[in-house]
Design a protein around this motif. Structure first.
Motif, PDB file in Angstrom:
ATOM      1  N   GLY A  41      10.564  -2.199 -15.008  1.00 19.21           N
ATOM      2  CA  GLY A  41      10.863  -2.031 -16.422  1.00 19.21           C
ATOM      3  C   GLY A  41      12.143  -1.247 -16.642  1.00 19.21           C
ATOM      4  O   GLY A  41      12.977  -1.609 -17.492  1.00 19.21           O
ATOM      5  N   ARG A  42      12.343  -0.187 -15.874  1.00 21.00           N
ATOM      6  CA  ARG A  42      13.566   0.598 -15.993  1.00 21.00           C
ATOM      7  C   ARG A  42      14.777  -0.187 -15.515  1.00 21.00           C
ATOM      8  O   ARG A  42      15.873  -0.070 -16.082  1.00 21.00           O
ATOM      9  CB  ARG A  42      13.423   1.899 -15.193  1.00 21.00           C
ATOM     10  CG  ARG A  42      12.408   2.861 -15.793  1.00 21.00           C
ATOM     11  CD  ARG A  42      12.172   4.071 -14.915  1.00 21.00           C
ATOM     12  NE  ARG A  42      11.139   4.925 -15.489  1.00 21.00           N
ATOM     13  CZ  ARG A  42      10.551   5.938 -14.849  1.00 21.00           C
ATOM     14  NH1 ARG A  42      10.923   6.222 -13.598  1.00 21.00           N
ATOM     15  NH2 ARG A  42       9.619   6.651 -15.440  1.00 21.00           N
ATOM     16  N   LEU A  43      14.584  -0.999 -14.481  1.00 18.29           N
ATOM     17  CA  LEU A  43      15.699  -1.808 -13.984  1.00 18.29           C
ATOM     18  C   LEU A  43      16.088  -2.893 -14.989  1.00 18.29           C
ATOM     19  O   LEU A  43      17.273  -3.200 -15.152  1.00 18.29           O
ATOM     20  CB  LEU A  43      15.339  -2.430 -12.633  1.00 18.29           C
ATOM     21  CG  LEU A  43      15.350  -1.466 -11.449  1.00 18.29           C
ATOM     22  CD1 LEU A  43      14.710  -2.106 -10.220  1.00 18.29           C
ATOM     23  CD2 LEU A  43      16.774  -1.028 -11.129  1.00 18.29           C
ATOM     24  N   PHE A  44      15.111  -3.467 -15.662  1.00 19.63           N
ATOM     25  CA  PHE A  44      15.409  -4.471 -16.686  1.00 19.63           C
ATOM     26  C   PHE A  44      16.270  -3.864 -17.797  1.00 19.63           C
ATOM     27  O   PHE A  44      17.268  -4.469 -18.229  1.00 19.63           O
ATOM     28  CB  PHE A  44      14.108  -5.024 -17.272  1.00 19.63           C
ATOM     29  CG  PHE A  44      14.306  -5.970 -18.422  1.00 19.63           C
ATOM     30  CD1 PHE A  44      14.661  -7.289 -18.205  1.00 19.63           C
ATOM     31  CD2 PHE A  44      14.129  -5.533 -19.736  1.00 19.63           C
ATOM     32  CE1 PHE A  44      14.845  -8.168 -19.276  1.00 19.63           C
ATOM     33  CE2 PHE A  44      14.311  -6.392 -20.807  1.00 19.63           C
ATOM     34  CZ  PHE A  44      14.671  -7.718 -20.578  1.00 19.63           C
ATOM     35  N   ASP A  45      15.913  -2.673 -18.235  1.00 21.17           N
ATOM     36  CA  ASP A  45      16.702  -2.007 -19.281  1.00 21.17           C
ATOM     37  C   ASP A  45      18.111  -1.674 -18.787  1.00 21.17           C
ATOM     38  O   ASP A  45      19.073  -1.685 -19.557  1.00 21.17           O
ATOM     39  CB  ASP A  45      15.997  -0.725 -19.732  1.00 21.17           C
ATOM     40  CG  ASP A  45      14.685  -1.005 -20.454  1.00 21.17           C
ATOM     41  OD1 ASP A  45      14.510  -2.126 -20.958  1.00 21.17           O
ATOM     42  OD2 ASP A  45      13.823  -0.093 -20.496  1.00 21.17           O
ATOM     43  N   PHE A  46      18.227  -1.366 -17.492  1.00 20.57           N
ATOM     44  CA  PHE A  46      19.521  -1.016 -16.909  1.00 20.57           C
ATOM     45  C   PHE A  46      20.420  -2.245 -16.768  1.00 20.57           C
ATOM     46  O   PHE A  46      21.602  -2.226 -17.131  1.00 20.57           O
ATOM     47  CB  PHE A  46      19.312  -0.359 -15.551  1.00 20.57           C
ATOM     48  CG  PHE A  46      20.562  -0.156 -14.748  1.00 20.57           C
ATOM     49  CD1 PHE A  46      21.483   0.815 -15.103  1.00 20.57           C
ATOM     50  CD2 PHE A  46      20.827  -0.940 -13.630  1.00 20.57           C
ATOM     51  CE1 PHE A  46      22.649   1.006 -14.371  1.00 20.57           C
ATOM     52  CE2 PHE A  46      21.971  -0.759 -12.887  1.00 20.57           C
ATOM     53  CZ  PHE A  46      22.890   0.222 -13.259  1.00 20.57           C
ATOM     54  N   GLN A  82      12.417  -9.007  -7.380  1.00 21.90           N
ATOM     55  CA  GLN A  82      11.337  -9.361  -6.470  1.00 21.90           C
ATOM     56  C   GLN A  82      10.075  -8.650  -6.949  1.00 21.90           C
ATOM     57  O   GLN A  82       9.993  -7.423  -6.934  1.00 21.90           O
ATOM     58  CB  GLN A  82      11.680  -8.935  -5.044  1.00 21.90           C
ATOM     59  CG  GLN A  82      10.588  -9.219  -4.025  1.00 21.90           C
ATOM     60  CD  GLN A  82      10.903  -8.551  -2.692  1.00 21.90           C
ATOM     61  OE1 GLN A  82      12.053  -8.232  -2.418  1.00 21.90           O
ATOM     62  NE2 GLN A  82       9.878  -8.327  -1.884  1.00 21.90           N
ATOM     63  N   LEU A  83       9.086  -9.411  -7.417  1.00 15.84           N
ATOM     64  CA  LEU A  83       7.868  -8.811  -7.936  1.00 15.84           C
ATOM     65  C   LEU A  83       7.021  -8.248  -6.801  1.00 15.84           C
ATOM     66  O   LEU A  83       6.882  -8.868  -5.743  1.00 15.84           O
ATOM     67  CB  LEU A  83       7.052  -9.829  -8.730  1.00 15.84           C
ATOM     68  CG  LEU A  83       7.731 -10.450  -9.951  1.00 15.84           C
ATOM     69  CD1 LEU A  83       6.704 -11.210 -10.795  1.00 15.84           C
ATOM     70  CD2 LEU A  83       8.438  -9.402 -10.801  1.00 15.84           C
ATOM     71  N   ALA A  84       6.468  -7.060  -7.020  1.00 17.22           N
ATOM     72  CA  ALA A  84       5.625  -6.406  -6.027  1.00 17.22           C
ATOM     73  C   ALA A  84       4.568  -5.600  -6.761  1.00 17.22           C
ATOM     74  O   ALA A  84       4.801  -5.089  -7.864  1.00 17.22           O
ATOM     75  CB  ALA A  84       6.457  -5.493  -5.125  1.00 17.22           C
ATOM     76  N   ASN A 134       0.808  -1.227   0.000  1.00 11.19           N
ATOM     77  CA  ASN A 134       0.000   0.000   0.000  1.00 11.19           C
ATOM     78  C   ASN A 134       0.839   1.274   0.000  1.00 11.19           C
ATOM     79  O   ASN A 134       0.350   2.339  -0.389  1.00 11.19           O
ATOM     80  CB  ASN A 134      -0.943   0.010   1.201  1.00 11.19           C
ATOM     81  CG  ASN A 134      -2.080  -0.980   1.054  1.00 11.19           C
ATOM     82  OD1 ASN A 134      -2.496  -1.287  -0.077  1.00 11.19           O
ATOM     83  ND2 ASN A 134      -2.584  -1.500   2.166  1.00 11.19           N
ATOM     84  N   ILE A 135       2.088   1.191   0.476  1.00 15.59           N
ATOM     85  CA  ILE A 135       2.987   2.346   0.391  1.00 15.59           C
ATOM     86  C   ILE A 135       3.692   2.253  -0.959  1.00 15.59           C
ATOM     87  O   ILE A 135       4.638   1.502  -1.142  1.00 15.59           O
ATOM     88  CB  ILE A 135       3.998   2.356   1.557  1.00 15.59           C
ATOM     89  CG1 ILE A 135       3.257   2.479   2.895  1.00 15.59           C
ATOM     90  CG2 ILE A 135       4.976   3.513   1.402  1.00 15.59           C
ATOM     91  CD1 ILE A 135       4.166   2.430   4.103  1.00 15.59           C
ATOM     92  N   ARG A 136       3.208   3.007  -1.917  1.00 13.36           N
ATOM     93  CA  ARG A 136       3.671   2.894  -3.303  1.00 13.36           C
ATOM     94  C   ARG A 136       4.790   3.906  -3.564  1.00 13.36           C
ATOM     95  O   ARG A 136       4.610   5.111  -3.377  1.00 13.36           O
ATOM     96  CB  ARG A 136       2.504   3.144  -4.259  1.00 13.36           C
ATOM     97  CG  ARG A 136       1.386   2.106  -4.117  1.00 13.36           C
ATOM     98  CD  ARG A 136       0.207   2.441  -4.995  1.00 13.36           C
ATOM     99  NE  ARG A 136      -0.464   3.662  -4.585  1.00 13.36           N
ATOM    100  CZ  ARG A 136      -1.377   3.741  -3.626  1.00 13.36           C
ATOM    101  NH1 ARG A 136      -1.719   2.645  -2.959  1.00 13.36           N
ATOM    102  NH2 ARG A 136      -1.936   4.892  -3.320  1.00 13.36           N
ATOM    103  N   SER A 137       5.917   3.397  -3.992  1.00 11.53           N
ATOM    104  CA  SER A 137       7.052   4.272  -4.289  1.00 11.53           C
ATOM    105  C   SER A 137       6.854   4.957  -5.631  1.00 11.53           C
ATOM    106  O   SER A 137       6.294   4.378  -6.566  1.00 11.53           O
ATOM    107  CB  SER A 137       8.360   3.480  -4.291  1.00 11.53           C
ATOM    108  OG  SER A 137       8.321   2.469  -5.277  1.00 11.53           O
ATOM    109  N   ILE A 138       7.315   6.198  -5.720  1.00 16.34           N
ATOM    110  CA  ILE A 138       7.310   6.948  -6.973  1.00 16.34           C
ATOM    111  C   ILE A 138       8.726   6.881  -7.518  1.00 16.34           C
ATOM    112  O   ILE A 138       9.641   7.510  -6.976  1.00 16.34           O
ATOM    113  CB  ILE A 138       6.879   8.408  -6.731  1.00 16.34           C
ATOM    114  CG1 ILE A 138       5.498   8.449  -6.065  1.00 16.34           C
ATOM    115  CG2 ILE A 138       6.867   9.187  -8.044  1.00 16.34           C
ATOM    116  CD1 ILE A 138       5.103   9.829  -5.575  1.00 16.34           C
ATOM    117  N   VAL A 171       6.633  -0.019 -13.515  1.00 19.47           N
ATOM    118  CA  VAL A 171       7.472   1.015 -14.126  1.00 19.47           C
ATOM    119  C   VAL A 171       8.907   0.887 -13.624  1.00 19.47           C
ATOM    120  O   VAL A 171       9.871   0.910 -14.410  1.00 19.47           O
ATOM    121  CB  VAL A 171       6.911   2.420 -13.830  1.00 19.47           C
ATOM    122  CG1 VAL A 171       7.891   3.499 -14.296  1.00 19.47           C
ATOM    123  CG2 VAL A 171       5.563   2.606 -14.509  1.00 19.47           C
ATOM    124  N   ALA A 172       9.056   0.751 -12.307  1.00 20.70           N
ATOM    125  CA  ALA A 172      10.395   0.643 -11.726  1.00 20.70           C
ATOM    126  C   ALA A 172      11.122  -0.588 -12.255  1.00 20.70           C
ATOM    127  O   ALA A 172      12.296  -0.526 -12.647  1.00 20.70           O
ATOM    128  CB  ALA A 172      10.308   0.603 -10.205  1.00 20.70           C
TER     129      ALA A 172
END
Length: 371
Positions: A217-222, A207-209, A173-177, A214-215
């Motif tokens: 996806g960016r990490l996969f590209d990195f 770790q899927l959450a 419930n605490i969603r990171s931006i 979005v986060a």
């Protein structure tokens, strides 16, 4: 049991066992404790500090205030209330503000927290307690590595404890931006930037959450992995959470990441040691397979459950694994989230100290053993 794993067996407690351990161990007259904990909006901020303050009057607290740009006023009010309660629970304490981002947008929180810890006097301290409940990965991981390495050099207190208030629903419930700049957690680049691992088969373990597409996806590209093994919680508090996550990430699993269903990793949501052992087993299985073709490199990305993140941290410490991370620029959550968790489900791991026989299996740091 694997005697060559540093934390197998591991001294750990969950649920009511943690309260019993705190009351028995930390109430001893010879325990001088340094507590490092977060002083933020997270309702779990008070769980460990208040318990330690009740059983031991020799606790000194370093309360970390993670500062991110333009926080909502509601977050600031909650953080102020939590900080006030923390200051009331422990007499010997200080609030240490840590800027997470520099003026140019660079992530500097990890370096800043290490600089702050270097200013702390540790003489006379018998036990370090790190409460991860209200600390981010980018702050909490460097803190724990700092103390593990100090103890390994014989330059710090003997005992290191890590606590987490386990609440997967609150984690969801605490969603990171997410910010726009993925990178490696300070102190956790592992072998990712070495020429010797340039040809290594790179396996990404995200770790899927919920709400983190979005986060990730960016990490996969990195990371640019050759293969991906997503981590799903099982068993879990909510028995359907694994199915829900698989549905949420269906496009990534089938297309973007091309994941074979046999490569999905399952780990106990409430037991950090389970994920720790699983990651080390994967590392052991891959090393001989890729030994003649450039080697194998595991890259971790712990999101979501803080307990599972602790398991990833233990594996990263032991094998010097890189931790790819996207530092949040802020957080979002519903106003209905309580300001304090009255009955937290605590998890405790005794990482270093008197409870373990010596000698212990060595850790790897920058490719060389640290004992």
């Amino acid at each position: 049991m694997r005697p060559d794993y540093r934390w197998d067996p591991c001294i750990a407690h969950r649920g009511t066992e943690v309260d019993a351990f705190i009351s028995d161990y930390f109430a001893q007259s010879d325990r001088r404790v340094l507590l490092v904990a977060g002083a933020g909006f997270d309702p779990r901020s008070l769980a460990v500090a208040t318990r330690l303050g009740l059983v031991n009057d020799k606790v000194r607290a370093v309360l970390i205030q993670e500062n991110r740009p333009n926080p909502p006023q509601s977050h600031a009010h909650r953080a102020q209330a939590n900080t006030k309660a923390l200051l009331a629970s422990i007499v010997d304490r200080e609030v240490v503000p840590i800027e997470i981002f520099g003026s140019d947008g660079a992530v500097i929180g990890g370096r800043n927290i290490i600089a702050a810890l270097n200013r702390q006097a540790l003489e006379g301290i018998s036990d370090i307690v790190v409460d991860m409940s209200a600390l981010s990965v980018g702050t909490g991981f460097p803190i724990i590595r700092y103390f593990v390495e100090r103890i390994g050099r014989g330059n710090g207190p003997t005992n290191l404890h890590v606590f987490v208030a386990h609440d997967p629903r609150l984690d969801a419930n605490i969603r990171s931006i997410p910010s726009d700049a993925p990178g490696y957690v300070h102190g956790f680049k592992g072998g990712s930037t070495l020429d010797a691992t340039a040809a290594a088969a790179r396996l990404w373990l995200p770790q899927l959450a919920a709400g983190r597409r979005v986060a990730l996806g960016r990490l996969f590209d990195f990371v640019e992995p050759h293969d991906t093994c997503p981590i799903l919680p099982f068993p879990a508090t909510d028995p359907r959470v694994g199915d829900a996550l698989a549905e949420e990430y269906l496009t990534e699993l089938q297309s973007t990441w091309s994941v074979d269903t046999r490569n999905i990793v399952y780990a106990d949501e409430g037991d950090p040691v389970d994920l720790y052992r699983t990651i080390l087993r994967l590392d052991d299985l891959r090393k001989p397979v890729f030994a003649e073709t450039g080697g194998s490199l595991l890259v971790l990305s712990p999101l979501g459950s803080k307990v599972m993140a602790l398991g990833a941290l233990m594996a990263a410490l032991e094998r010097n694994l890189p931790v790819a991370h996207l530092e949040p620029i802020g957080y979002d959550f519903e106003a209905s989230i309580p300001s304090e968790i009255s009955k937290p489900n605590l998890v405790h791991v005794w990482l270093e100290g008197d409870g373990y026989p010596q000698p212990r299996p060595a850790l790897l740091a920058q490719g060389s053993p640290v004992r």
